[in-house]
Design a protein around this motif. Structure first.
Motif, PDB file in Angstrom:
ATOM      1  N   UNK A   1      -1.557   6.387  -0.313  1.00 22.83           N
ATOM      2  CA  UNK A   1      -1.699   7.453   0.676  1.00 22.83           C
ATOM      3  C   UNK A   1      -2.044   6.843   2.025  1.00 22.83           C
ATOM      4  N   UNK A   2      -1.249   7.192   3.034  1.00 25.98           N
ATOM      5  CA  UNK A   2      -1.505   6.689   4.371  1.00 25.98           C
ATOM      6  C   UNK A   2      -0.742   5.444   4.737  1.00 25.98           C
ATOM      7  N   UNK A   3       0.014   4.884   3.789  1.00 24.27           N
ATOM      8  CA  UNK A   3       0.794   3.688   4.085  1.00 24.27           C
ATOM      9  C   UNK A   3       0.543   2.571   3.099  1.00 24.27           C
ATOM     10  N   UNK A   4       1.568   1.755   2.882  1.00 27.23           N
ATOM     11  CA  UNK A   4       1.502   0.707   1.861  1.00 27.23           C
ATOM     12  C   UNK A   4       0.420  -0.327   2.154  1.00 27.23           C
ATOM     13  N   UNK A   5       0.227  -0.656   3.425  1.00 27.15           N
ATOM     14  CA  UNK A   5      -0.745  -1.695   3.754  1.00 27.15           C
ATOM     15  C   UNK A   5      -2.161  -1.286   3.366  1.00 27.15           C
ATOM     16  N   UNK A   6      -2.446   0.023   3.406  1.00 28.87           N
ATOM     17  CA  UNK A   6      -3.769   0.496   3.019  1.00 28.87           C
ATOM     18  C   UNK A   6      -4.000   0.385   1.519  1.00 28.87           C
ATOM     19  N   UNK A   7      -2.938   0.231   0.757  1.00 32.61           N
ATOM     20  CA  UNK A   7      -3.081   0.075  -0.680  1.00 32.61           C
ATOM     21  C   UNK A   7      -3.398  -1.341  -1.106  1.00 32.61           C
ATOM     22  N   UNK A   8      -3.387  -2.271  -0.184  1.00 29.23           N
ATOM     23  CA  UNK A   8      -3.670  -3.670  -0.516  1.00 29.23           C
ATOM     24  C   UNK A   8      -5.177  -3.933  -0.523  1.00 29.23           C
ATOM     25  N   UNK A   9      -5.585  -4.833  -1.390  1.00 31.96           N
ATOM     26  CA  UNK A   9      -6.991  -5.237  -1.434  1.00 31.96           C
ATOM     27  C   UNK A   9      -7.308  -6.145  -0.259  1.00 31.96           C
ATOM     28  N   UNK A  10      -8.587  -6.147   0.125  1.00 32.12           N
ATOM     29  CA  UNK A  10      -9.029  -7.022   1.194  1.00 32.12           C
ATOM     30  C   UNK A  10      -8.842  -6.406   2.565  1.00 32.12           C
ATOM     31  N   UNK A  11      -9.123  -7.200   3.593  1.00 29.96           N
ATOM     32  CA  UNK A  11      -9.091  -6.715   4.974  1.00 29.96           C
ATOM     33  C   UNK A  11      -7.671  -6.638   5.493  1.00 29.96           C
ATOM     34  N   UNK A  12      -7.354  -5.501   6.118  1.00 26.56           N
ATOM     35  CA  UNK A  12      -6.038  -5.263   6.693  1.00 26.56           C
ATOM     36  C   UNK A  12      -6.176  -4.986   8.181  1.00 26.56           C
ATOM     37  N   UNK A  13      -5.516  -5.804   9.002  1.00 26.08           N
ATOM     38  CA  UNK A  13      -5.531  -5.601  10.449  1.00 26.08           C
ATOM     39  C   UNK A  13      -4.319  -6.310  11.029  1.00 26.08           C
ATOM     40  N   UNK A  14      -3.697  -5.688  12.022  1.00 28.30           N
ATOM     41  CA  UNK A  14      -2.534  -6.268  12.699  1.00 28.30           C
ATOM     42  C   UNK A  14      -2.895  -6.481  14.168  1.00 28.30           C
ATOM     43  N   UNK A  15      -3.449  -7.653  14.462  1.00 27.54           N
ATOM     44  CA  UNK A  15      -3.920  -7.937  15.809  1.00 27.54           C
ATOM     45  C   UNK A  15      -2.756  -8.214  16.747  1.00 27.54           C
ATOM     46  N   UNK A  16      -2.800  -7.571  17.923  1.00 29.78           N
ATOM     47  CA  UNK A  16      -1.810  -7.835  18.950  1.00 29.78           C
ATOM     48  C   UNK A  16      -2.367  -8.774  20.002  1.00 29.78           C
TER      49      UNK A  16
ATOM     50  N   UNK B   1     -10.169  18.919  -1.700  1.00 31.60           N
ATOM     51  CA  UNK B   1      -9.845  17.488  -1.588  1.00 31.60           C
ATOM     52  C   UNK B   1      -8.355  17.261  -1.831  1.00 31.60           C
ATOM     53  N   UNK B   2      -7.810  17.956  -2.803  1.00 31.55           N
ATOM     54  CA  UNK B   2      -6.378  17.827  -3.073  1.00 31.55           C
ATOM     55  C   UNK B   2      -5.550  18.352  -1.908  1.00 31.55           C
ATOM     56  N   UNK B   3      -5.979  19.463  -1.318  1.00 27.66           N
ATOM     57  CA  UNK B   3      -5.277  20.006  -0.155  1.00 27.66           C
ATOM     58  C   UNK B   3      -5.310  19.031   1.018  1.00 27.66           C
ATOM     59  N   UNK B   4      -6.440  18.343   1.191  1.00 27.62           N
ATOM     60  CA  UNK B   4      -6.564  17.357   2.268  1.00 27.62           C
ATOM     61  C   UNK B   4      -5.810  16.067   1.959  1.00 27.62           C
ATOM     62  N   UNK B   5      -5.337  15.934   0.728  1.00 29.74           N
ATOM     63  CA  UNK B   5      -4.708  14.711   0.222  1.00 29.74           C
ATOM     64  C   UNK B   5      -5.712  13.563   0.135  1.00 29.74           C
ATOM     65  N   UNK B   6      -6.957  13.943  -0.134  1.00 29.05           N
ATOM     66  CA  UNK B   6      -8.011  12.967  -0.422  1.00 29.05           C
ATOM     67  C   UNK B   6      -7.978  12.700  -1.926  1.00 29.05           C
ATOM     68  N   UNK B   7      -6.987  11.959  -2.352  1.00 35.14           N
ATOM     69  CA  UNK B   7      -6.669  11.859  -3.772  1.00 35.14           C
ATOM     70  C   UNK B   7      -7.507  10.828  -4.519  1.00 35.14           C
ATOM     71  N   UNK B   8      -8.337  10.069  -3.809  1.00 39.25           N
ATOM     72  CA  UNK B   8      -9.272   9.144  -4.464  1.00 39.25           C
ATOM     73  C   UNK B   8     -10.552   9.859  -4.877  1.00 39.25           C
ATOM     74  N   UNK B   9     -10.704  11.104  -4.470  1.00 43.23           N
ATOM     75  CA  UNK B   9     -11.978  11.817  -4.619  1.00 43.23           C
ATOM     76  C   UNK B   9     -12.006  12.689  -5.863  1.00 43.23           C
ATOM     77  N   UNK B  10     -13.091  12.555  -6.617  1.00 46.72           N
ATOM     78  CA  UNK B  10     -13.349  13.427  -7.757  1.00 46.72           C
ATOM     79  C   UNK B  10     -14.792  13.892  -7.677  1.00 46.72           C
ATOM     80  N   UNK B  11     -14.997  15.206  -7.586  1.00 48.81           N
ATOM     81  CA  UNK B  11     -16.335  15.774  -7.441  1.00 48.81           C
ATOM     82  C   UNK B  11     -16.871  16.190  -8.804  1.00 48.81           C
ATOM     83  N   UNK B  12     -18.101  15.801  -9.095  1.00 48.70           N
ATOM     84  CA  UNK B  12     -18.796  16.232 -10.305  1.00 48.70           C
ATOM     85  C   UNK B  12     -20.046  17.023  -9.926  1.00 48.70           C
TER      86      UNK B  12
END
Length: 379
Positions: free
Chosen positions: A1-16, A140-151
């Protein structure tokens, strides 16, 4: 969700060209830096790791239930069942059985004192804990916050209760479009109703006591000043989660959201220090990096919405910067009756904290966020 790069582990940044490097002393397991208005994620670290959220989950609670309680002066008398099942060691604002509170009182208890007791009472007013949990998961599902589970709606540690830095940032972005959410999240301190007492002559009195926001970037703390341009949002701390925090700040017309989860360093206020460093970086780097992803709009978002509409669909007025559609600073002092009749209101104008005359209600009244669900045209 939000793009493939966000699915990768570790730090993600594209410095210009000319972009500053990320702070080197970050210890959080997960974090996100995002432009609140465009939705661009400027940098992230393990953005979708599912971790215990602690009381930052109260942002989802508020974003879900605030529209259901629009009458701020509506009153509720607390019964014993409203407070049943509070977990040991829960943070509380001090709600008492058989006392009456307004909806506004309860929300201030949620946002300032992170009161699990206030969450329980509002949940009871919403039809109970189970219904509230269902409502939060659906939102949460409507917001597409799909990592979230409320108990548990208050963020108390429970098996299976998780969120992510990405989701908490998404939730905060949604919440900050609601006028009441913005006001409560940025309130520094206020008076909360105490317990009704009867003297020997049978006369009853009910005094109030002061509560202060637990967001240390908003209030300051030992070795930690108030962050310039801060306008909310919510902190949390539990055994499983460690320290968590989502903050929003504005500087020179740029509005950033940062979420930090579970710093490994054990220094006092470390979650706020790392958030401040990431905000500083974000303001310097905003126009010098390529986004690593985006904060997606809700499923039902009107991506063609006009910028002069606030979250309730009403045009922004003098006290709400949504009317400009450009995130321009608007400062206003808060007026609230109190026994002292004096106080200070904090406002932000052009990203600078200024002191304004006010009442007993101390609040940071700079609302820089217009209709954030209005998506910028694709490049």
């Amino acid at each position: 969700m939000g793009g493939a790069q966000l699915g990768r582990a570790g730090t993600q940044v594209n410095l210009g060209a000319g972009a500053p490097v990320l702070p080197k002393d970050l210890s959080a397991r997960s974090w996100v830096v995002a432009d609140a208005e465009s939705g661009d994620v400027l940098a992230a670290n393990n953005a979708h790791w599912r971790l215990a959220p602690a009381s930052t989950l109260k942002m989802l609670f508020a974003d879900t239930l605030l529209p259901k309680f629009s009458q701020r002066e509506e009153k509720h008398k607390v019964v014993p069942s409203d407070l049943a099942g509070l977990g040991p060691g829960s943070s509380v604002v001090g709600i008492k059985e058989d006392e009456t509170y307004t909806v506004k009182d309860l929300w201030l208890g949620v946002f300032l004192a992170s009161g699990n007791d206030a969450v329980r009472v509002l949940s009871a007013m919403n039809g109970g804990l189970d219904k509230t949990v269902q409502d939060m998961n659906a939102h949460a599902e409507e917001l597409q916050a799909l990592d979230t589970q409320v108990v548990s709606p208050d963020g108390y540690d429970e098996v299976g209760q998780v969120s992510s830095a990405y989701d908490l940032t998404l939730i905060a972005r949604s919440g900050m479009q609601k006028k009441d959410f913005r006001e409560y999240a940025s309130t520094v301190r206020t008076k909360f109703p105490g317990e009704t007492k009867k003297d020997k002559k049978g006369k009853t009195t009910r005094k109030s006591f002061e509560i202060q926001n637990t967001n240390r970037l908003l209030t300051g703390a030992t070795s930690l000043g108030v962050y310039k341009g801060i306008a909310g949002v919510k902190n949390g701390n539990t055994t499983n989660a460690g320290s968590t925090f989502t903050g929003v700040a504005e500087r020179d017309g740029k509005v950033l959201l940062v979420t930090v989860m579970n710093p490994e360093k054990e220094e006092a206020n470390e979650v706020y220090k790392e958030t401040a460093r990431l905000l500083d970086w974000g303001f310097q780097a905003a126009d010098k990096v390529q986004p690593v992803g985006e904060l997606v709009p809700p499923k039902g978002a009107d991506t063609g919405a006009q910028p002069d509409a606030d979250a309730s669909g009403e045009a922004g007025g003098a006290g709400d910067a949504g009317g400009s559609g450009k995130g321009k600073a608007v400062a206003a002092s808060a007026q609230e009756s109190g026994s002292s009749g004096v106080g200070i209101a904090l406002g932000i104008t052009g990203g600078l904290l200024v002191l304004l005359a006010g009442g007993a209600f101390l609040v940071n009244r700079r609302w820089p966020l217009p209709d954030l669900m209005r998506r910028r045209p694709r490049r």
